[in-house]
Design an enzyme around this catalytic site. Sequence first.
Site, short mmCIF file in Angstrom:
data_model
loop_
_atom_site.label_atom_id
_atom_site.label_comp_id
_atom_site.label_asym_id
_atom_site.label_seq_id
_atom_site.Cartn_x
_atom_site.Cartn_y
_atom_site.Cartn_z
N PRO A 81 29.59 82.15 21.38
CA PRO A 81 28.19 82.30 21.00
C PRO A 81 27.21 81.52 21.88
CG PRO A 81 29.12 80.54 19.71
CD PRO A 81 30.21 81.00 20.66
N ASP A 82 27.56 81.24 23.12
CA ASP A 82 26.79 80.33 23.95
C ASP A 82 25.31 80.69 24.06
OD1 ASP A 82 29.65 80.67 24.72
OD2 ASP A 82 29.24 78.87 25.89
#
Length: 807
Positions: free
Chosen positions: A562-563
């Site tokens: 989910p960067d």
Amino acid sequence: MTTAATRPLGDLRVLDLASGAIGGIGRLLAELGADVVKVEPCGDYPERTEQPAYGGLSLGFVAANLGKRGLTLDLAREEDRAILDALAGEADLLLEATVPGSTEAKLLDVAGLRNRHPTLVVLSVSAFGPGTFQDFVATDAVLQALNGVLARSGLAGRAPLLPPGELAIQCAVVQAAYAALIGCLHRRQTGTGDHLDLSLLDGAAQALDPGHGIAGSASAGVLASQMPRGRPEITNYYPIFTCRDGQVRLCILAARQWRGMFEWLGRPALFSDPRFDSLSVRHATPELNVAIAALVAGKTRAEIEAEGKRFGVPTAPILTLKETLDSPHLRDGGLLRDVELAPGLTAPFSDGVLKIDGKRARTAGILPTGEVNPSELLAEWSRGGTAPVIDGFGAPGRPLKGLRVIDLGTIVVGAEQGRLLADYGAEVIKVECAEFPDGMRANSDGGMSASIAAGHRNKRSLGLNLRSEKGRELLLELAGQSDVVLSNFKPGGMASLGLSAETLLARNPRLIVVESSAYGDEGPWADRMGYGPLVRASAGLTAQWRYEDDPKAFGDTVTVYPDHVAARLATTAVLALLLRRARTGRGGRIALGQIDVILSQMAAMVAKTVLSSRGVLLADAIGRDSPWGVFPSEGDDDWIVISIRGDEDWRNLCTAMACPDLASDPGSANRAGRVAARSRIDTAVAAWTRVRTATEAMASLQRHKVPAAAMARASEMPESPFFRSRTMFQTFVQPQLDIPVTVDNAPVRASRLACPPLAPAPMFGEHSIEIARDLLGLCPDDIASLIAEGVLQTGSSVDRRVEPAAA
């Protein structure tokens, strides 16, 4: 005690007319303290109850609306439209999700509202925005096909694999919240509102895993748009190994991590060459994974994790979602709270994905029930008065101009946090150290790549050794004249440098300090070494991201999540604290764990998992409607996604395919029958799609209002008619690269916000001398002395670097 004055958005008044998962925009603003009033239609409202079989609230409704108050209006009635108009005159922000050109959009009349209330910010969210594609229909699967993620999800040689859940929509929701607060901040500076237009495809293409944005550290600087056709053969990047009680994933990226792995393997001669310090050499050596597989095969996941920690090798078990939820880290972490769905029946939902000043930013725990009296609400909002005007920073079109940001971030999250702030005018200074360089620098030839350029454009670079006392003092001096400090080290990393949030805030109480990490700042997993692929494994997401016919065929290897969305959540919180700082004069601390981001975006799935484990029967227990998936089309590795949502879509599909046999089958007249006949239906649909190009099939199905999309590759997106119509992409020249770099444009279309500037990304230490001179007030002799000591570092310092810093 938390009050409206101390909650970041405590004076923000929001009218929320969004429905479905898009309601998550208002939900996020409510967590940050906004007074969000959900406006629902009169009469039956299927959104509330369409999912559960037990007669309670829809899990998706709760996930999108926790923390809001409710107001019931019928916009078909003139008197109710007048009520909405009066409330819009007192509101700061109106969220709406009507389909452009629809009857509902005409009744709402956004243009009229804006004309009558020029200080109002309106955020319009739709699947594809106004224009050529406004009549297309979308599901998360359709968005995944068009945003370039599906093309690289799955395994080489196999069909692309749809990611689980609604990741595209959920990421677009966060992008929308970020855009909404940019608009609100600009309004407080200029006294004028705006109309913000965001399509879900815009948001998904930028916030999930942008094909033209910064890539993961294992990519060695190669953008997703530069990858070969088909699912890349990159299982070596973040490999998964079978062990005695399941599977584990290892991330061996930095040279020191490889040296730990070498010791763990028993120092085999086959891998003793110093060249194995190089990521590319390890990726090109299939024997290495064979050796690791043999090492872990007889061990349990817990044993592997413990040994990995001892040797400094980042590892994580592949957990089911149920195992994640049962872990002490989640049970005691405070992310989940029980919500009553029906009398005597509760389920856990995420509440407080962000921590503000050490406490989770929770909602009041209420759900909208139509309880708000419009006259009382109007009086209440009128008494609230006018929010303070923000001055001291900002310029027309660039609301963050004049802010100074110290960017200590690394890899993807670190890059994106600062870049998002720079795009709207902030002066962002990337602080780097030659001895512990950002992994993106270390794994890129010459310290520059298209990926670095995409993630660090519009920034400056300061080379500074923070492990020296002088370097630390220089950083604190810079913090004293800055507004924001960004970091994404493991918890305790900043404190070990003498730069804890407390130390920074003592030097400058107006500072906003962001600490993003993999597993959050407390709990049993907080000290784990973390990268996105490991967090996905620990969060129960990787276990779901696999082919149904092979429990070991995991498909999330190359998708960076989910960067990017975690960075947007952090910057959304920064904007909220800037609004609070205008009222209180003080800054604050933001903490965010990537595992919390993932679980918050799977909120309905989390609740369903817990309810199912308790024996509660849900309506969707029979499975997704059919057809729902990826189907072959004419061409080389070309595919089309089709996702039927219900009986109407099914009838439209049969009409579009001109297939009377399917349409007349009584067993296919309802969802249960279609699910039971999935194999037969899929065969018939595949026979129809296989003799058409994906684009032809998409056009035919969309004409009949069937959610369908041709799979797009990241390299093709800039020339897509949709993205060209939205001016989604722009190019700039990075001097060290041979060809221009293509990147995404503004996060939202707006009438008053400027497009991002196009300054190139800095080389290491490119601006060290001028920052030392102009901001720190150092004379030439002092600068020369600090350079000689290795405290202040310039481009020549990279020759002394040792290894990349971990995320």
